[in-house]
Design an enzyme around this catalytic site. Structure first.
Site, PDB file in Angstrom:
ATOM      1  N   CYS A 141      32.316  13.274  37.372  1.00  0.00           N
ATOM      2  CA  CYS A 141      33.451  13.686  36.543  1.00  0.00           C
ATOM      3  C   CYS A 141      34.667  13.995  37.415  1.00  0.00           C
ATOM      4  O   CYS A 141      34.765  15.068  38.005  1.00  0.00           O
ATOM      5  CB  CYS A 141      33.067  14.916  35.712  1.00  0.00           C
ATOM      6  SG  CYS A 141      34.411  15.508  34.674  1.00  0.00           S
ATOM      7  N   CYS A 144      36.738  16.942  36.265  1.00  0.00           N
ATOM      8  CA  CYS A 144      36.159  18.253  36.599  1.00  0.00           C
ATOM      9  C   CYS A 144      36.339  18.568  38.076  1.00  0.00           C
ATOM     10  O   CYS A 144      36.660  19.690  38.440  1.00  0.00           O
ATOM     11  CB  CYS A 144      34.659  18.280  36.320  1.00  0.00           C
ATOM     12  SG  CYS A 144      34.148  17.505  34.800  1.00  0.00           S
ATOM     13  N   ASP A 145      36.098  17.602  38.936  1.00  0.00           N
ATOM     14  CA  ASP A 145      35.952  17.898  40.366  1.00  0.00           C
ATOM     15  C   ASP A 145      37.038  17.315  41.255  1.00  0.00           C
ATOM     16  O   ASP A 145      37.182  17.737  42.408  1.00  0.00           O
ATOM     17  CB  ASP A 145      34.594  17.350  40.865  1.00  0.00           C
ATOM     18  CG  ASP A 145      33.424  18.000  40.145  1.00  0.00           C
ATOM     19  OD1 ASP A 145      33.564  19.162  39.737  1.00  0.00           O
ATOM     20  OD2 ASP A 145      32.375  17.347  39.990  1.00  0.00           O
TER      21      ASP A 145
END
Ligand code: NAP
Length: 321
Positions: A141, A144-145
């Site tokens: 992701c 997300c990261d």
């Protein structure tokens, strides 16, 4: 035995938020948080995320694991009961609904909130799982990261040829020195518009006809061993991160034949902005019904909605109605 008022299946942000709302509404929820397996542990996909920096309320960020443990604590604080088992079979043909767990429990429920999420599809190559779980630079992701300091000014690899891969690659151009898009064929699956955007970026380089055979690095990723699918030749490249974007698999197998599912396996939601499924009294929240946003905060939002929908359903239909 008296049926449960609300059974919640799952243990990610959607499930715990639904539990917090249901518990505070005195619905006495019972959560089946899952038994855990190699690829999924109670707590859901966030248990595989190192730092969550985009969930409002955490200005310094929070580890995905800590966040899920706190979500659970908050639900338990309001007397949510939790069973560490999977629901493996359901019968939604009449109320109260019947659910069977991996521990052979049979539970009847007036309402059910399905929040079993989805699993990222992984490549399954050596090094991948270890470095994904240890926060060593492998992720499924980018949103997300990708913004984490470890990925800044690095050469980052994205694997896949669909819209997700294009989107992740484009997102990562904000942080990376270069994005290598690794695809197993010489043609993308992505929509025309996403392809054009990716081709237009001077930071994205395409490695066609290539598969990843191994993720290299001990504590952190250092590179990838690739195989050319046409010539069969092996090669190694240096990268500071790998983002796998080859699709997701919703955890809906146990619902087949009981709830309408979309062609891609996600729960079909007949009414926009509602969490009702086609079965009155069965609601769905989070990634199991969302193949589009897939964020912790949006999952939590739909968990809240599902609990409110269940509460209203019970108010209108009563128990066993
Ligand atoms: P997808 O369309 O199924 O694409 C998956 C990609 O991963 C394909 O290119 C596939 O290769 C590749 N792949 C699958 N298994 C692989 C493996 N084991 N090794 C290497 N490559 C592998 O999945 P998605 O991109 O996640 O998209 C899912 C849905 O969401 C689509 O309908 C998409 O349009 C939608 N979506 C839309 C947007 C947007 O509009 N902004 C953004 C994200 C997703 P092959 O092509 O060779 O099969």
């Amino acid at each position: 035995m008296k049926p449960e008022t609300v059974v919640i299946i799952g243990s990610g942000p959607a499930a715990w938020t639904a539990a917090i709302y249901a518990a505070r509404a005195n619905l006495d929820p019972l959560v089946f948080e899952g038994a855990g397996s190699r690829t999924m542990i109670p707590g859901g996909q966030l248990m595989f995320t190192t730092d969550v920096e985009n969930y409002p309320g955490f200005p310094k960020g929070v580890s995905g694991i800590d966040m899920m443990l706190d979500f659970k604590k908050q639900a338990v604080r309001f007397d949510t009961r939790v069973v560490t088992e999977d629901i493996v079979e359901v019968d939604f043909s009449g109320r109260p609904f019947l659910l069977r767990s991996s521990g052979k429990q049979e539970v009847r429920a007036e309402t059910v909130i399905v929040a079993t999420g989805a699993n990222a599809r992984w490549l399954g190559v050596p090094g991948e799982e270890r470095l994904a779980q240890s926060g060593g630079g492998v992720s499924a992701c980018a949103v997300c990261d990708g913004a984490l300091p470890a990925f800044r000014d690095q050469v980052l690899a994205v694997v896949g040829g669909g819209d997700s891969a294009m989107e992740e690659a484009l997102y990562l151009t904000k942080f990376a020195s270069e994005v290598l898009l690794i695809h197993r064929r010489d043609e993308l699956r992505a929509s025309q518009i996403m392809q054009e955007r990716a081709f237009a970026s001077d930071k994205i380089r395409f490695l066609w006809n290539s598969t990843v055979e191994e993720v290299l690095g001990d504590d952190a990723i250092t590179g990838l061993r690739l195989r050319d699918t046409v010539s069969g030749e092996a090669s190694e490249i240096e990268v500071g991160g790998m983002f796998v974007a080859i699709g997701h698999i919703p955890n809906t197998e146990f619902l087949r034949g009981q709830v309408d599912l979309k062609e891609n396996g996600y729960v079909e939601m007949p009414t926009p902005w509602r969490t009702e499924t086609n079965v009155p009294g069965v609601f769905a929240a989070g990634d199991v019904m969302d193949d589009y946003y897939r964020q912790a905060v949006s999952a939590a939002g739909t968990g809240c909605m599902a609990a409110l929908d269940a509460e209203r359903f019970l108010a209108h239909n009563g128990a066993g109605g």
